[in-house]
Design a protein around this motif. Structure first.
Motif, PDB file in Angstrom:
ATOM      1  N   LYS A   1      31.057  48.709  42.485  1.00  0.00           N
ATOM      2  CA  LYS A   1      31.563  47.476  41.869  1.00  0.00           C
ATOM      3  C   LYS A   1      32.534  46.790  42.816  1.00  0.00           C
ATOM      4  O   LYS A   1      33.362  47.447  43.455  1.00  0.00           O
ATOM      5  N   VAL A   2      32.427  45.511  42.916  1.00  0.00           N
ATOM      6  CA  VAL A   2      33.297  44.710  43.786  1.00  0.00           C
ATOM      7  C   VAL A   2      33.719  43.457  43.010  1.00  0.00           C
ATOM      8  O   VAL A   2      33.116  43.161  41.961  1.00  0.00           O
ATOM      9  N   PRO A   3      34.635  42.646  43.528  1.00  0.00           N
ATOM     10  CA  PRO A   3      35.554  42.894  44.640  1.00  0.00           C
ATOM     11  C   PRO A   3      36.515  44.026  44.292  1.00  0.00           C
ATOM     12  O   PRO A   3      36.809  44.222  43.101  1.00  0.00           O
ATOM     13  N   PRO A   4      36.965  44.714  45.309  1.00  0.00           N
ATOM     14  CA  PRO A   4      37.875  45.815  45.031  1.00  0.00           C
ATOM     15  C   PRO A   4      39.058  45.320  44.187  1.00  0.00           C
ATOM     16  O   PRO A   4      39.668  44.303  44.506  1.00  0.00           O
ATOM     17  N   GLY A   5      39.315  46.023  43.117  1.00  0.00           N
ATOM     18  CA  GLY A   5      40.430  45.639  42.239  1.00  0.00           C
ATOM     19  C   GLY A   5      40.011  44.678  41.148  1.00  0.00           C
ATOM     20  O   GLY A   5      40.608  44.636  40.083  1.00  0.00           O
ATOM     21  N   GLU A   6      38.981  43.924  41.384  1.00  0.00           N
ATOM     22  CA  GLU A   6      38.541  42.937  40.380  1.00  0.00           C
ATOM     23  C   GLU A   6      37.278  43.430  39.673  1.00  0.00           C
ATOM     24  O   GLU A   6      37.134  43.319  38.467  1.00  0.00           O
TER      25      GLU A   6
ATOM     26  N   GLY B   1      28.476  32.713  56.779  1.00  0.00           N
ATOM     27  CA  GLY B   1      28.472  31.538  55.908  1.00  0.00           C
ATOM     28  C   GLY B   1      27.844  31.872  54.567  1.00  0.00           C
ATOM     29  O   GLY B   1      28.293  31.398  53.518  1.00  0.00           O
ATOM     30  N   LEU B   2      26.842  32.721  54.632  1.00  0.00           N
ATOM     31  CA  LEU B   2      26.146  33.109  53.410  1.00  0.00           C
ATOM     32  C   LEU B   2      27.109  33.806  52.446  1.00  0.00           C
ATOM     33  O   LEU B   2      27.172  33.488  51.256  1.00  0.00           O
ATOM     34  N   VAL B   3      27.893  34.713  53.000  1.00  0.00           N
ATOM     35  CA  VAL B   3      28.846  35.440  52.158  1.00  0.00           C
ATOM     36  C   VAL B   3      29.928  34.490  51.659  1.00  0.00           C
ATOM     37  O   VAL B   3      30.293  34.512  50.477  1.00  0.00           O
ATOM     38  N   THR B   4      30.420  33.637  52.556  1.00  0.00           N
ATOM     39  CA  THR B   4      31.440  32.661  52.162  1.00  0.00           C
ATOM     40  C   THR B   4      30.979  31.881  50.929  1.00  0.00           C
ATOM     41  O   THR B   4      31.750  31.636  50.009  1.00  0.00           O
ATOM     42  N   ALA B   5      29.699  31.496  50.928  1.00  0.00           N
ATOM     43  CA  ALA B   5      29.194  30.663  49.832  1.00  0.00           C
ATOM     44  C   ALA B   5      28.893  31.483  48.584  1.00  0.00           C
ATOM     45  O   ALA B   5      29.261  31.093  47.477  1.00  0.00           O
ATOM     46  N   LEU B   6      28.224  32.616  48.762  1.00  0.00           N
ATOM     47  CA  LEU B   6      27.697  33.313  47.590  1.00  0.00           C
ATOM     48  C   LEU B   6      28.686  34.229  46.880  1.00  0.00           C
ATOM     49  O   LEU B   6      28.542  34.489  45.691  1.00  0.00           O
ATOM     50  N   GLU B   7      29.657  34.685  47.613  1.00  0.00           N
ATOM     51  CA  GLU B   7      30.583  35.636  46.991  1.00  0.00           C
ATOM     52  C   GLU B   7      31.316  35.004  45.801  1.00  0.00           C
ATOM     53  O   GLU B   7      31.357  35.584  44.715  1.00  0.00           O
ATOM     54  N   PRO B   8      31.867  33.784  45.956  1.00  0.00           N
ATOM     55  CA  PRO B   8      32.524  33.173  44.781  1.00  0.00           C
ATOM     56  C   PRO B   8      31.548  32.928  43.629  1.00  0.00           C
ATOM     57  O   PRO B   8      31.936  33.016  42.462  1.00  0.00           O
ATOM     58  N   VAL B   9      30.304  32.655  43.974  1.00  0.00           N
ATOM     59  CA  VAL B   9      29.301  32.420  42.925  1.00  0.00           C
ATOM     60  C   VAL B   9      29.084  33.708  42.132  1.00  0.00           C
ATOM     61  O   VAL B   9      29.032  33.703  40.897  1.00  0.00           O
ATOM     62  N   MET B  10      28.990  34.816  42.837  1.00  0.00           N
ATOM     63  CA  MET B  10      28.779  36.091  42.149  1.00  0.00           C
ATOM     64  C   MET B  10      30.004  36.473  41.326  1.00  0.00           C
ATOM     65  O   MET B  10      29.878  37.057  40.252  1.00  0.00           O
ATOM     66  N   ARG B  11      31.182  36.142  41.847  1.00  0.00           N
ATOM     67  CA  ARG B  11      32.384  36.446  41.063  1.00  0.00           C
ATOM     68  C   ARG B  11      32.352  35.672  39.751  1.00  0.00           C
ATOM     69  O   ARG B  11      32.797  36.162  38.725  1.00  0.00           O
ATOM     70  N   ALA B  12      31.804  34.458  39.820  1.00  0.00           N
ATOM     71  CA  ALA B  12      31.752  33.639  38.596  1.00  0.00           C
ATOM     72  C   ALA B  12      30.645  34.106  37.651  1.00  0.00           C
ATOM     73  O   ALA B  12      30.818  34.110  36.441  1.00  0.00           O
ATOM     74  N   CYS B  13      29.510  34.496  38.225  1.00  0.00           N
ATOM     75  CA  CYS B  13      28.342  34.773  37.373  1.00  0.00           C
ATOM     76  C   CYS B  13      28.167  36.244  37.030  1.00  0.00           C
ATOM     77  O   CYS B  13      27.445  36.572  36.100  1.00  0.00           O
TER      78      CYS B  13
END
Ligand code: F6P
Length: 736
Positions: free
Chosen positions: A311-316, A275-287
């Motif tokens: 560096k992640v997400p792969p490709g991005e 759940g932690l990853v589900t929530a925080l990953e999009p936040v990190m992609r934004a910030c």
């Protein structure tokens, strides 16, 4: 203006009455002096009035203010008078007032005076007795012209009024100048405070008000300017605007992307079930920024640079993962031991006894330090923003603060916080609390967990609680304790990437060999005893028992990601669930029908979303859960607005998703009825409920969660800077 008018009139009145009184008394006095001065001459001529007496009276008349003089005998007969003595007055009348009454005892003659108005103006008549050795001979009447009094009175009044006006003007001017000066000094003081000057004690309450006002205005403006939904763009904008685009560093045990070596020697990327990853990953992609985590994948070391970064997400490649390596001993003591056999069961009411081992805790402390050091290596300023996640790092906030006193540390506790009695059984309770209070902001999912935490601190620590501010003050530092209910990204990119619902359903039905009219329920969890997976299967069993029409028609698929498998309790759970599923399948299954399909494996998000979209219902039966993001993910997945969520009342999510069918997972009858109700629910009702929950999750998405914490952090940083500067100034002032 009206006030000034009234004041001027009153002043004029007082001046007029007073001066008039003075003049009248003065005239009377002068009359007595004049008569007394002429007394000998008057006595001499009294007995033989004639020209002598008249001449004497005329002498008196030389005073320009005396208009006429008359001498009256004791019997009130006229003895003599000057030429212009006004006819209006006669001895008889005047005598009535000067002479004693006929029957009065003793010869008491008295001075008497009166005023009158003649055609030429106001006059005053003074009557003065003339005594010869106490024997009254008569009286002299002097008529004074009061015009000169009026003239002088006017002059005096004008002078006094002018003086009064000058005084009033001067007073007003002085007041204005004083106000101006004091306002300027207040403004200067305020400006000084806002710019970082030292506070005076009398300004403390004002300063507090100003701060609150600024906070409120900035929050309101934030809402106004941005308005509408929280999006990745809005979150990024918030970060730029409030935190000047500062780099965010996240500390979480679980990494967002795990590099695993496959059997054929290739590398694959996994998205952990978290759940932690589900929530925080999009936040990190934004910030963007850096995510510091344990590098636990078999190919993790092979995919990082010399400093452990990838560096992640792969490709991005929008942010960096900094991997920290742990030895098997460290992992055992810190992760499996104290985190998951100690704190995890301590915080969840799920009937598993916490195990507290001294060596685990020692390891936990050392690993917390290791991660805190890694975080400090990743920051690029003395006052970075650091987001510490979860129970794996209760000690890290203080460790970070010790090295970076000006850091803004936000800690979010993803699991419940127990009541203080329960928390008190932990042998290292004080050290844990102390560690967490190193945070600037401490977030929980619900107000109940916040209160439990505050109660624990009050019970075990020397500290002060500021309930108004929801803050704990410890060692002169405040930690805000606030609820921030976590959520999922919206719109959800996994849902957007998924095939249409009908396609998902067809694919899943084909995979499971289900008939077209079959009904499908789904559960998605880590294999954890807190998730109530066994209770869920037992509820399905009760449903089939009580509602046999569903036998052969209803299938429940459980996607269960193996978790913490090194821990004995998890191994037991694994075996129990396997056994329960088998037993139910044996009881109700037929050749081509298995009511329970248990997939004990890690599933990547596309598969999970395919199942969410294929199902008629999703059952989340946690025995205790901080929030539970499976519930919100299911809603995010259902853009067709169909499907029913059956949700445990012991999840944080049940307080928000009230259109779900809320159940007590321990009550198998209730849960079975809810499952039946879900399967029988009309499409319209499904849509009504789903629409409402979707609009809630859309609004209260994870960008809002992160945005609120970051806005609060920004506010805190402004305050800290202000207070920091204030105290610096104070110290300088004291030193100087
Ligand atoms: O639910 C609590 C939690 O720590 C989550 O934050 C996380 O998603 C989950 O447990 C995963 O646990 P682990 O990292 O041990 O697999």
């Amino acid at each position: 203006m009206v006030c000034l008018g009234v004041l001027t009139y009153l002043a004029w009145r007082v001046v007029h009455d007073t001066t008039r009184d003075w003049w009248e008394k003065d005239i009377n006095l002068r009359a007595q002096l004049v008569v007394n001065g002429a007394r000998q001459g008057l006595i001499r001529h009294w007995e033989t009035p004639g020209d002598g007496l008249k001449g004497l009276l005329t002498e008196i008349l030389h005073d320009e203010r005396i208009m006429g003089v008359a001498a009256c005998n004791a019997d009130a007969s006229l003895l003599a008078e000057t030429q212009d003595f006004p006819r209006r007055f006669n001895c008889n009348e005047l005598g009535l007032h000067v002479r004693p009454a006929a029957n009065a005892p003793g010869p008491e003659w008295k001075v008497w005076w009166t005023k009158a108005t003649l055609p030429g103006g106001d006059v005053q008549v003074s009557t003065i007795p003339v005594l010869d050795q106490d024997v009254p001979l008569g009286f002299v009447a002097l008529v004074h012209d009061l015009n000169f009094v009026a003239r002088r009175e006017g002059k005096t009044q004008r002078f006094i009024l002018v003086a009064f006006a000058v005084l009033a003007g001067a007073a007003s001017l002085i007041t204005l100048v004083a106000i101006r000066l004091s306002w300027r000094s207040w403004s200067n003081e305020l400006r000084r405070l806002v710019r970082g000057g030292g506070p005076r004690p009398e300004f403390q309450p004002l300063l507090q008000d100003v701060r609150e006002l600024i906070d409120r205005i900035s929050t309101e403006r934030e809402a106004d300017i941005q308005g509408g939904a929280w999006t990745p763009q809005r979150l990024k904008h918030t970060l730029n605007r409030h935190l000047h685009g500062e780099k965010v560093v996240i500390l979480a045990n679980r990494e967002p992307y795990i590099h695993e070596r496959t059997e054929d020697g290739r590398t694959k990327v996994l998205h952990p079930a978290s759940g932690l990853v589900t929530a925080l990953e999009p936040v990190m992609r934004a910030c963007s920024g850096t995510w510091v985590a344990h590098g636990g994948g078999s190919a993790d070391r092979a995919t990082v640079d010399a400093k452990g970064r990838v560096k992640v997400p792969p490709g991005e490649e929008s942010y960096v993962v900094r991997r920290v390596w742990l030895s098997p001993e460290e992992e055992k003591g810190y992760y499996y031991g104290f985190s998951n056999e100690g704190l995890w069961p301590l915080c969840h009411l799920a009937h598993t006894r916490p195990l507290f081992r001294g060596e685990d805790y020692k390891c936990y402390r050392a690993v917390n330090q290791k991660f805190a050091d890694a975080v400090c290596e990743e920051v690029d300023s003395p006052d970075p923003i650091i987001l510490v996640q979860d129970y794996h790092f209760a000690l890290a906030p203080k460790m970070i603060r010790d090295r970076l006193p000006r850091a803004t540390v936000l800690m979010f506790w993803h699991i419940p916080w127990p009541n203080s009695e329960r928390f008190g059984i932990c042998p290292w309770r004080n050290e844990l609390l102390e560690g967490m209070l190193g945070s600037s902001i401490l977030g929980f999912h619900t107000p109940v967990h916040c209160n439990n935490f505050v109660d624990s601190v009050e019970r075990f620590m020397e500290s002060r609680t500021d309930r108004g501010q929801s803050a704990i003050v410890h060692h002169q530092r405040a930690t805000l304790v606030r609820p921030y209910p976590i959520s999922v990204e919206w719109p959800n990119h996994w849902a957007q990437l998924s095939p249409p619902v009908a396609e998902c359903r067809a694919a899943v039905f084909a995979e499971l060999g289900l008939k077209p009219d079959a009904l499908l329920g789904v559960g998605v969890d880590r294999l954890d005893y807190t998730k109530g997976i066994e209770e869920r299967l037992l509820a399905v069993e009760r449903m089939l028992e009580r509602y046999p029409a569903f036998v052969g028609r209803f299938t429940f698929v459980q996607l269960a990601a193996p978790s913490r498998t090194v821990i004995e309790r998890y191994q037991q759970l694994n075996a129990q669930i396997e056994a329960t599923a088998q037993r139910i399948n044996q009881r109700f299954g037929r050749d081509d029908y298995r009511p329970i399909v248990l997939f004990r494996a890690h599933h990547e998000p596309p598969t999970v979303f395919k199942y969410y979209r294929a199902a008629d219902l999703c059952y989340v039966s946690s025995l205790h859960d901080g929030m539970n993001l499976v519930a919100k993910e299911f809603i995010a997945a259902r853009d067709d607005e169909k499907g029913v969520l059956v949700l445990s009342s012991f999840t944080g999510a049940s307080h928000e998703l009230t259109e779900a069918l809320i159940v007590n997972p321990y009550d198998f009858d209730e849960a079975a009825s809810a499952l039946v109700m879900a399967l029988n629910m009309s499409v319209e009702e499904q849509q009504d409920r789903m629409r409402s929950m979707r609009s809630f999750v859309a609004e209260f998405n994870v960008y809002r969660w992160a945005g609120r914490m970051l806005v609060d952090a920004a506010r805190l940083r402004r305050r800290d800077r202000l207070t920091g500067r204030l105290s610096e100034h104070l110290l300088t002032a004291e030193g100087g």
